[in-house]
Scaffold this motif. Sequence first.
Motif: not given
Lengths: 386, 386
Positions: B5-13, B25, B251, B256
Amino acid sequence: MQNFDFHNPTRLILGKDTIPELGKYIAEYGNKKVLLLYGKGSIMRNGVYDQVVKSLKDNGIEYVEMSGVKPNPVLSKVVETVALMKKEKVDAIVAVGGGSVLDTSKISAASYYYDGNPWDFYERKVVPEKALPIYGVLTISATGSEMNSGGVITNEVEKKKWGWNSKVTFPRLSIVDPSVQKSLPVNQTVNGAVDTLSHVFEAYFGGTTDTLMQDELSEGIIRTTMECVKKLISDPNDYEARANLAWAATLALNGLNGLGRKGDWASHSIEHSVSAYYDIAHGEGLAIVFPAWMTYVHKYDVDKFARFGEKIFGIKEETKEESALKAIEAYKDFLREIGAPVSLKERNITEEKMEEMSKNALLRGPIGTLLQLDSNDVYEILKLAL
Amino acid sequence: MQNFDFHNPTRLILGKDTIPELGKYIAEYGNKKVLLLYGKGSIMRNGVYDQVVKSLKDNGIEYVEMSGVKPNPVLSKVVETVALMKKEKVDAIVAVGGGSVLDTSKISAASYYYDGNPWDFYERKVVPEKALPIYGVLTISATGSEMNSGGVITNEVEKKKWGWNSKVTFPRLSIVDPSVQKSLPVNQTVNGAVDTLSHVFEAYFGGTTDTLMQDELSEGIIRTTMECVKKLISDPNDYEARANLAWAATLALNGLNGLGRKGDWASHSIEHSVSAYYDIAHGEGLAIVFPAWMTYVHKYDVDKFARFGEKIFGIKEETKEESALKAIEAYKDFLREIGAPVSLKERNITEEKMEEMSKNALLRGPIGTLLQLDSNDVYEILKLAL
């Protein structure tokens, strides 16, 4: 490596016996009445429909049904779906099926809040600011649509098969139970794998340099996909191969693989043009078009095509040019081995509409980054694919 | 492969010259007054502090400062930080630094809405339901904290260096500008790379089988990290190596790599125990502990250690046992090559507190999945590390 901005808010659940939890998740997120969207009878035969409906009922989720979404999904179906959603005032979509159903759900979810023609999104006349939440239940791994915000729809009247995405159309949650895919016909598993490989290639061969981490990720997805599809041809019940192939397909197009690179989506545009004229499966079209595109453009990044040969097939010829050409042949051999077509004539497509298709592929503007293609280039690529 | 069950809501720039966009931002997300959290003077020297402050001011974001977060961050600093946040009624945290600052921001963000002792989260007495949004600006790639919900904090009084995570403590957005890392001392780049490799190993060597896609991902991160850290030792200004190493580090621990596998975090627990007694860098501790752990447990998954040898170092001995042992030696050679310590004595650690450390590593319960370790096992591993 190019700068990137990555955000994928989809929650993905992958594993055996995960579909019965669907209703519980929907209830937790607070949705009460959903549109149950699907294609044909396959979800009746493999038991997915029953699992979904039972889970919705068990959790007190009301639903209305819309079936009949076709492979290469069409705009008229979107219009019909949105009308039903508005009439029934649903608060979410449950999309059960493959890429065509997921893709249809995205434009529909955005159109729920838009009174114009849904195709306006695809023509980029308008950008959606919100969309209904989407819950996906995937029945065939191929397009990656379960974990991205994009969708491909065919406008039948205007003969346009186009892709589109938006910030608001990521599924909120998708469930992938690889075990339900064991009943798929072999050619559908194969087409899904070819689609997956093509998605990887499109970022991999885009000409951006110094993307080692991304190249490693791409090559890992490619090797996994190739190994697993071969295993599944000999044993469709191999769960581990199904699970790894499913995850590879999601990773190929959930945004990660494309990061830091320009990408070159010319082959997808050419295939979309072919399948706007001929009713062939997307995966088949890609199997035919991709090696031809590779042959036509390999000189513009011979290093990368040589690397591809080495990392995927263990090819190391004297010159990079030789390695590159041998790698393309090795890929065609792989396609033949898994029973995918590698020429247009294998699907009874002749030169007849080739000029028309070449122009159609460019309707939306120029295609190609490794080499920008005009309609003559597309024509030559289709000729190589004959 | 296990269900996941994968959920990673971070926005990465990630990219060059991305920090000046921070304030824009934050304003877009609607925050108005932030806590600016950082460590020591390094962000003054490398210009990051100035970039952040200018960006906040340009976008009308108010801020109050809290500095002095130490490597191996401590609970007392968290308490001090939370008190300031409550007094100043900030609506977000801007965490500028490495893992220690990011980790401190997470427990602090959750504690903002909690009146008890922040350590209660770590003792699992309470689970946070909300937290202030966190904006990260990363200055050293190592822990992956910029794109996950976890953090390691040391309770100095109780000598507990523990990890923790929650659903609500993912950064909302993190900015990684690899170019600011060019001024890092070499040993910090090296320690970051060792930390990254260790994160990958912890999922890779957990004993779960049939995880081909995940193994490929892990091996890709390992090869990228090794290649890039070597390049950076000879040229700290190599932007492409910095960017690929930074992305590999993210990563390695954004969730992941661990999917579908049990993982075995015993080495991290052992290292945390060592660095709760001795003030050594986390990366150094891992360089010392990991090969010893590998040697001690390799027999419990000799296939995987042999695969590691083949895919990373090209090792193929007659037996898998020989390959496995040679692979562990090759990893130690790599560590020596990049200047990392491979024994406790290189950091003046003797047998003196070894028994105490062995017990301390198990304070939170049993450790290890490939082999569950008791304090005698930990003692033996530390002896191998001497």
